[in-house]
Design a protein around this motif. Sequence first.
Motif, PDB file in Angstrom:
ATOM      1  N   THR A 197       0.808  -1.226   0.000  1.00  0.00           N
ATOM      2  CA  THR A 197       0.000   0.000   0.000  1.00  0.00           C
ATOM      3  C   THR A 197       0.839   1.275   0.000  1.00  0.00           C
ATOM      4  N   ALA A 198       2.143   1.148  -0.169  1.00  0.00           N
ATOM      5  CA  ALA A 198       3.004   2.334  -0.220  1.00  0.00           C
ATOM      6  C   ALA A 198       2.655   3.180  -1.447  1.00  0.00           C
ATOM      7  N   VAL A 199       2.748   4.496  -1.290  1.00  0.00           N
ATOM      8  CA  VAL A 199       2.483   5.406  -2.403  1.00  0.00           C
ATOM      9  C   VAL A 199       3.571   5.207  -3.450  1.00  0.00           C
ATOM     10  N   ARG A 200       3.145   5.033  -4.688  1.00  0.00           N
ATOM     11  CA  ARG A 200       4.114   4.864  -5.774  1.00  0.00           C
ATOM     12  C   ARG A 200       3.524   5.400  -7.069  1.00  0.00           C
ATOM     13  N   SER A 201       4.410   5.693  -7.979  1.00  0.00           N
ATOM     14  CA  SER A 201       4.016   6.159  -9.305  1.00  0.00           C
ATOM     15  C   SER A 201       4.300   5.029 -10.293  1.00  0.00           C
ATOM     16  N   SER A 202       3.383   4.078 -10.350  1.00  0.00           N
ATOM     17  CA  SER A 202       3.543   2.928 -11.231  1.00  0.00           C
ATOM     18  C   SER A 202       2.170   2.514 -11.744  1.00  0.00           C
ATOM     19  N   ILE A 203       2.158   1.519 -12.587  1.00  0.00           N
ATOM     20  CA  ILE A 203       0.894   1.072 -13.183  1.00  0.00           C
ATOM     21  C   ILE A 203      -0.019   0.430 -12.138  1.00  0.00           C
ATOM     22  N   ILE A 204       0.558  -0.300 -11.174  1.00  0.00           N
ATOM     23  CA  ILE A 204      -0.231  -0.893 -10.091  1.00  0.00           C
ATOM     24  C   ILE A 204      -0.088   0.000  -8.867  1.00  0.00           C
ATOM     25  N   GLN A 205      -1.202   0.536  -8.383  1.00  0.00           N
ATOM     26  CA  GLN A 205      -1.218   1.416  -7.215  1.00  0.00           C
ATOM     27  C   GLN A 205      -2.347   0.988  -6.293  1.00  0.00           C
ATOM     28  N   THR A 206      -2.352   1.547  -5.097  1.00  0.00           N
ATOM     29  CA  THR A 206      -3.485   1.343  -4.187  1.00  0.00           C
ATOM     30  C   THR A 206      -3.960   2.694  -3.676  1.00  0.00           C
ATOM     31  N   SER A 207      -5.193   2.684  -3.184  1.00  0.00           N
ATOM     32  CA  SER A 207      -5.692   3.861  -2.493  1.00  0.00           C
ATOM     33  C   SER A 207      -4.966   3.977  -1.160  1.00  0.00           C
ATOM     34  N   ARG A 208      -5.178   5.072  -0.467  1.00  0.00           N
ATOM     35  CA  ARG A 208      -4.699   5.154   0.909  1.00  0.00           C
ATOM     36  C   ARG A 208      -5.425   4.085   1.707  1.00  0.00           C
ATOM     37  N   PRO A 209      -4.788   3.511   2.716  1.00  0.00           N
ATOM     38  CA  PRO A 209      -5.488   2.523   3.546  1.00  0.00           C
ATOM     39  C   PRO A 209      -6.643   3.167   4.320  1.00  0.00           C
ATOM     40  N   HIS A 210      -7.713   2.417   4.456  1.00  0.00           N
ATOM     41  CA  HIS A 210      -8.888   2.802   5.224  1.00  0.00           C
ATOM     42  C   HIS A 210      -9.087   1.740   6.301  1.00  0.00           C
ATOM     43  N   SER A 211      -9.895   2.030   7.300  1.00  0.00           N
ATOM     44  CA  SER A 211     -10.124   1.042   8.356  1.00  0.00           C
ATOM     45  C   SER A 211     -11.610   0.812   8.557  1.00  0.00           C
ATOM     46  N   GLY A 212     -11.908  -0.271   9.245  1.00  0.00           N
ATOM     47  CA  GLY A 212     -13.284  -0.618   9.554  1.00  0.00           C
ATOM     48  C   GLY A 212     -13.318  -1.739  10.569  1.00  0.00           C
ATOM     49  N   TYR A 213     -14.514  -2.120  10.968  1.00  0.00           N
ATOM     50  CA  TYR A 213     -14.732  -3.227  11.900  1.00  0.00           C
ATOM     51  C   TYR A 213     -15.576  -4.294  11.217  1.00  0.00           C
ATOM     52  N   ALA A 214     -15.238  -5.539  11.481  1.00  0.00           N
ATOM     53  CA  ALA A 214     -16.007  -6.642  10.899  1.00  0.00           C
ATOM     54  C   ALA A 214     -15.887  -7.876  11.773  1.00  0.00           C
ATOM     55  N   GLU A 215     -16.903  -8.716  11.710  1.00  0.00           N
ATOM     56  CA  GLU A 215     -16.855 -10.011  12.392  1.00  0.00           C
ATOM     57  C   GLU A 215     -16.168 -11.050  11.521  1.00  0.00           C
ATOM     58  N   ASP A 216     -16.479 -11.063  10.233  1.00  0.00           N
ATOM     59  CA  ASP A 216     -15.970 -12.063   9.303  1.00  0.00           C
ATOM     60  C   ASP A 216     -15.114 -11.357   8.253  1.00  0.00           C
ATOM     61  N   LEU A 217     -13.806 -11.558   8.332  1.00  0.00           N
ATOM     62  CA  LEU A 217     -12.884 -10.852   7.445  1.00  0.00           C
ATOM     63  C   LEU A 217     -13.006 -11.301   5.992  1.00  0.00           C
ATOM     64  N   GLU A 218     -13.232 -12.580   5.746  1.00  0.00           N
ATOM     65  CA  GLU A 218     -13.404 -13.079   4.370  1.00  0.00           C
ATOM     66  C   GLU A 218     -14.642 -12.462   3.722  1.00  0.00           C
ATOM     67  N   LYS A 219     -15.753 -12.433   4.458  1.00  0.00           N
ATOM     68  CA  LYS A 219     -16.978 -11.835   3.921  1.00  0.00           C
ATOM     69  C   LYS A 219     -16.800 -10.344   3.689  1.00  0.00           C
TER      70      LYS A 219
END
Length: 127
Positions: free
Chosen positions: A94-116
């Motif tokens: 998730t590091a900021v980079r200038s390339s073809i594959i990028q990600t958004s900034r990380p976000h957080s949340g709460y969940a009971e079932d991580l796969e779902k």
Amino acid sequence: MQEQHLYEYAIIRVVPRVEREEFINVGVVLCHWKRDFLGCKIQLDTKKLLILDPLADVEMIQLNLASFEKICTGSVNGGNIGTMDLASRFRWLTAVRSSIIQTSRPHSGYAEDLEKTLERLFEENVG
């Protein structure tokens, strides 16, 4: 009643022409440190990709996305980064980079079932 888990996630993007900063969402990576969970779901829509850049190297992009998955799962085929601990792999992915594959900034949340939750985030942001 199941316990709620604090997780972090980021949207995986393909930016075929970095100088234009146009992208398509192609996946989600989700991490939960305490549960030792790092997962991703990726699906490249080549029609969308070729609309943004008709000359995009689809095969190369697919190989890079496969490498992203190998690093995420901790595969020995993920190179040195794939052998790092879970937190380091998530931060590298998730590091900021200038390339073809990028990600958004990380976000957080709460969940009971991580796969779902990974599946839901994928459907909301990619599907």
